[in-house]
Scaffold this active site. Structure first.
Site, PDB file in Angstrom:
ATOM      1  N   LYS A  25       0.889  -1.557   0.138  1.00 25.46           N
ATOM      2  CA  LYS A  25       0.234  -0.067   0.195  1.00 25.46           C
ATOM      3  C   LYS A  25       0.859   1.061  -0.124  1.00 25.46           C
ATOM      4  O   LYS A  25       0.495   2.326  -0.574  1.00 25.46           O
ATOM      5  CB  LYS A  25      -1.177  -0.078   1.211  1.00 25.46           C
ATOM      6  CG  LYS A  25      -2.307  -0.907   1.259  1.00 25.46           C
ATOM      7  CD  LYS A  25      -2.418  -1.015   2.480  1.00 25.46           C
ATOM      8  CE  LYS A  25      -3.188  -2.274   3.264  1.00 25.46           C
ATOM      9  NZ  LYS A  25      -3.479  -2.301   4.503  1.00 25.46           N
ATOM     10  N   GLY A  26       2.225   1.120   0.385  1.00 28.70           N
ATOM     11  CA  GLY A  26       2.848   2.364  -0.211  1.00 28.70           C
ATOM     12  C   GLY A  26       3.045   3.726  -0.468  1.00 28.70           C
ATOM     13  O   GLY A  26       3.080   4.598  -0.622  1.00 28.70           O
TER      14      GLY A  26
ATOM     15  N   GLU B  73       7.715   3.148  -6.272  1.00 27.77           N
ATOM     16  CA  GLU B  73       7.444   2.332  -4.490  1.00 27.77           C
ATOM     17  C   GLU B  73       7.805   3.497  -3.742  1.00 27.77           C
ATOM     18  O   GLU B  73       8.715   3.981  -4.332  1.00 27.77           O
ATOM     19  CB  GLU B  73       8.883   1.357  -4.325  1.00 27.77           C
ATOM     20  CG  GLU B  73       8.414  -0.495  -4.099  1.00 27.77           C
ATOM     21  CD  GLU B  73       7.945  -0.765  -3.383  1.00 27.77           C
ATOM     22  OE1 GLU B  73       6.921   0.542  -2.279  1.00 27.77           O
ATOM     23  OE2 GLU B  73       8.096  -1.786  -2.545  1.00 27.77           O
ATOM     24  N   ASP B  74       7.793   3.198  -2.329  1.00 28.72           N
ATOM     25  CA  ASP B  74       7.816   4.187  -1.466  1.00 28.72           C
ATOM     26  C   ASP B  74       9.034   4.423  -0.738  1.00 28.72           C
ATOM     27  O   ASP B  74      10.089   5.181  -0.412  1.00 28.72           O
ATOM     28  CB  ASP B  74       7.220   4.346  -0.415  1.00 28.72           C
ATOM     29  CG  ASP B  74       6.495   2.781   0.090  1.00 28.72           C
ATOM     30  OD1 ASP B  74       6.948   1.788  -0.566  1.00 28.72           O
ATOM     31  OD2 ASP B  74       6.185   3.050   1.415  1.00 28.72           O
TER      32      ASP B  74
ATOM     33  N   LYS C 186      17.008   3.908   1.806  1.00 26.93           N
ATOM     34  CA  LYS C 186      17.892   3.535   3.190  1.00 26.93           C
ATOM     35  C   LYS C 186      18.909   3.349   2.559  1.00 26.93           C
ATOM     36  O   LYS C 186      18.788   1.948   3.388  1.00 26.93           O
ATOM     37  CB  LYS C 186      16.903   3.333   3.981  1.00 26.93           C
ATOM     38  CG  LYS C 186      16.511   4.262   5.012  1.00 26.93           C
ATOM     39  CD  LYS C 186      15.732   3.237   5.909  1.00 26.93           C
ATOM     40  CE  LYS C 186      14.649   4.191   6.753  1.00 26.93           C
ATOM     41  NZ  LYS C 186      13.569   2.849   8.069  1.00 26.93           N
TER      42      LYS C 186
ATOM     43  N   ARG D 122      -0.073   6.775   7.435  1.00 27.14           N
ATOM     44  CA  ARG D 122      -0.244   6.982   5.909  1.00 27.14           C
ATOM     45  C   ARG D 122      -1.124   8.021   5.346  1.00 27.14           C
ATOM     46  O   ARG D 122      -0.506   9.017   4.248  1.00 27.14           O
ATOM     47  CB  ARG D 122      -0.765   5.584   5.253  1.00 27.14           C
ATOM     48  CG  ARG D 122      -0.263   4.518   5.639  1.00 27.14           C
ATOM     49  CD  ARG D 122      -1.079   3.327   4.500  1.00 27.14           C
ATOM     50  NE  ARG D 122      -1.020   2.001   4.461  1.00 27.14           N
ATOM     51  CZ  ARG D 122       0.393   1.435   4.984  1.00 27.14           C
ATOM     52  NH1 ARG D 122       1.189   1.789   3.577  1.00 27.14           N
ATOM     53  NH2 ARG D 122      -0.219  -0.089   5.065  1.00 27.14           N
TER      54      ARG D 122
ATOM     55  N   ASP E 174      14.363  -0.689   1.951  1.00 29.02           N
ATOM     56  CA  ASP E 174      14.423  -0.811   2.787  1.00 29.02           C
ATOM     57  C   ASP E 174      15.666  -1.357   2.948  1.00 29.02           C
ATOM     58  O   ASP E 174      17.213  -1.725   2.118  1.00 29.02           O
ATOM     59  CB  ASP E 174      13.683  -0.749   3.691  1.00 29.02           C
ATOM     60  CG  ASP E 174      14.061  -0.605   5.294  1.00 29.02           C
ATOM     61  OD1 ASP E 174      15.386  -0.441   5.509  1.00 29.02           O
ATOM     62  OD2 ASP E 174      13.165  -1.634   6.084  1.00 29.02           O
TER      63      ASP E 174
ATOM     64  N   PHE F 126      13.066   5.960  11.639  1.00 32.85           N
ATOM     65  CA  PHE F 126      11.381   5.257  11.551  1.00 32.85           C
ATOM     66  C   PHE F 126      10.843   6.334  10.674  1.00 32.85           C
ATOM     67  O   PHE F 126      10.232   7.322  11.372  1.00 32.85           O
ATOM     68  CB  PHE F 126      10.929   4.394  12.881  1.00 32.85           C
ATOM     69  CG  PHE F 126       9.716   3.947  12.287  1.00 32.85           C
ATOM     70  CD1 PHE F 126       9.781   2.572  12.923  1.00 32.85           C
ATOM     71  CD2 PHE F 126       8.929   4.264  11.842  1.00 32.85           C
ATOM     72  CE1 PHE F 126       9.023   1.103  12.526  1.00 32.85           C
ATOM     73  CE2 PHE F 126       7.920   3.455  11.564  1.00 32.85           C
ATOM     74  CZ  PHE F 126       8.512   1.546  12.038  1.00 32.85           C
ATOM     75  N   VAL F 127      10.395   6.668   9.722  1.00 29.82           N
ATOM     76  CA  VAL F 127      10.214   7.252   9.049  1.00 29.82           C
ATOM     77  C   VAL F 127       8.625   7.274   8.789  1.00 29.82           C
ATOM     78  O   VAL F 127       7.916   5.843   7.985  1.00 29.82           O
ATOM     79  CB  VAL F 127      10.260   7.956   7.526  1.00 29.82           C
ATOM     80  CG1 VAL F 127      11.556   8.832   7.975  1.00 29.82           C
ATOM     81  CG2 VAL F 127      10.796   7.462   6.645  1.00 29.82           C
TER      82      VAL F 127
HETATM   83  C1  PRP Z   1       7.709  -1.549   2.922  1.00 30.88           C
HETATM   84  C2  PRP Z   1       8.151  -1.044   1.164  1.00 30.88           C
HETATM   85  C3  PRP Z   1       8.643  -1.676   0.079  1.00 30.88           C
HETATM   86  C4  PRP Z   1       9.099  -2.170   1.350  1.00 30.88           C
HETATM   87  C5  PRP Z   1      10.343  -2.052   1.419  1.00 30.88           C
HETATM   88  O1  PRP Z   1       6.330  -2.638   2.453  1.00 30.88           O
HETATM   89  O2  PRP Z   1       6.805  -0.403   0.545  1.00 30.88           O
HETATM   90  O3  PRP Z   1       7.821  -2.189  -0.284  1.00 30.88           O
HETATM   91  O4  PRP Z   1       8.403  -2.430   2.740  1.00 30.88           O
HETATM   92  O5  PRP Z   1      10.997  -2.742   2.459  1.00 30.88           O
HETATM   93  P1  PRP Z   1      12.694  -3.437   1.702  1.00 30.88           P
HETATM   94  O6  PRP Z   1      13.539  -2.985   1.379  1.00 30.88           O
HETATM   95  O7  PRP Z   1      13.315  -4.544   3.239  1.00 30.88           O
HETATM   96  O8  PRP Z   1      12.224  -5.062   1.242  1.00 30.88           O
HETATM   97  P2  PRP Z   1       5.646  -2.783   3.605  1.00 30.88           P
HETATM   98  O9  PRP Z   1       5.438  -4.726   3.213  1.00 30.88           O
HETATM   99  O10 PRP Z   1       5.830  -2.418   4.854  1.00 30.88           O
HETATM  100  O11 PRP Z   1       3.828  -3.144   2.518  1.00 30.88           O
HETATM  101  P3  PRP Z   1       2.646  -1.238   2.448  1.00 30.88           P
HETATM  102  O12 PRP Z   1       3.614  -0.720   1.363  1.00 30.88           O
HETATM  103  O13 PRP Z   1       1.775  -2.174   2.476  1.00 30.88           O
HETATM  104  O14 PRP Z   1       3.434  -0.581   3.448  1.00 30.88           O
END
Ligand code: PRP
Length: 179
Positions: free
Chosen positions: A42-43, A98-99, A130, A164, A102, A151-152
């Site tokens: 969803k991000g 993507e948002d 990051k 969100r 990480d 933690f953002v």
């Molecule tokens: C977040 C973000 C990426 C992922 C990045 O999604 O949108 O998809 O984490 O993390 P990584 O590089 O460690 O794999 P999340 O799984 O939190 O779901 P969301 O988009 O629904 O918040």
């Protein structure tokens, strides 16, 4: 500012400016092409909505829900696709939006999966990166901001599905996620 936020990292004006810059790069790269823009929910929902409205090439929408889980038998973890793209992508130009990047696990596996479907091209546009958290080698093609390991939340990013909807990206107070 919301009381759970200790500091605004990126204001809505800074984000809007960056979205303009990214759109300019994408408009140059994809001029005259038809591109399937994939929002990884969803991000990425808010970033996707803002970014696609600045694109002037032919854009089609697709949405995916995917997450990566750690698994000691697979170095980069297992990708679980809860919602897939609705069409074959062979021969198509794919832009993953993507948002945040990480550890890199989600995008590493997602890119591998989509490449196996033989698109004409595949690129990744990430608002936030990051790099200090990376556990697998992954470089996005387009990056908005490189940020420290904080933690953002906001502008699509959550903690326990909260925050969100904030128009800015803020640093969450540690007491809010260490409870
Ligand atoms: C977040 C973000 C990426 C992922 C990045 O999604 O949108 O998809 O984490 O993390 P990584 O590089 O460690 O794999 P999340 O799984 O939190 O779901 P969301 O988009 O629904 O918040």
């Amino acid at each position: 500012m919301h009381p759970d936020v200790e500091q605004i990292l990126l204001t809505d004006e800074q984000i809007a400016q960056k979205v303009e810059e990214l759109a300019k790069q994408l408009n140059e790269a994809y001029r005259g092409k038809e591109v399937i823009c994939v929002s990884v929910l969803k991000g990425s929902a808010i970033f996707f909505a803002d970014l696609v409205r600045k694109l002037d090439f032919c854009v089609h929408f697709e949405f995916m829900i995917a997450s990566s889980y750690a698994d000691s038998t697979v170095s980069s973890g297992i990708l679980k696709i809860k919602k897939d793209i609705d069409q074959p992508i062979a021969g198509k130009h794919i832009l993953i939006i993507e948002d945040i990047l990480d550890t890199g696990n989600t995008l590493f596996k997602l890119k591998k999966e989509l490449l196996s479907r033989r698109p004409a091209s595949l690129a990744v546009c990430c608002l936030l990166d990051k790099p200090s958290r990376r556990t697998v080698e992954f470089r996005p093609d387009y990056v908005g901001f490189t940020i420290p390991d904080q933690f953002v939340v906001g502008y699509g990013l959550d903690y326990n599905e909260n925050y969100r909807h904030f128009p800015y990206i803020g640093v969450l107070k540690p007491e809010c996620y260490k409870k």
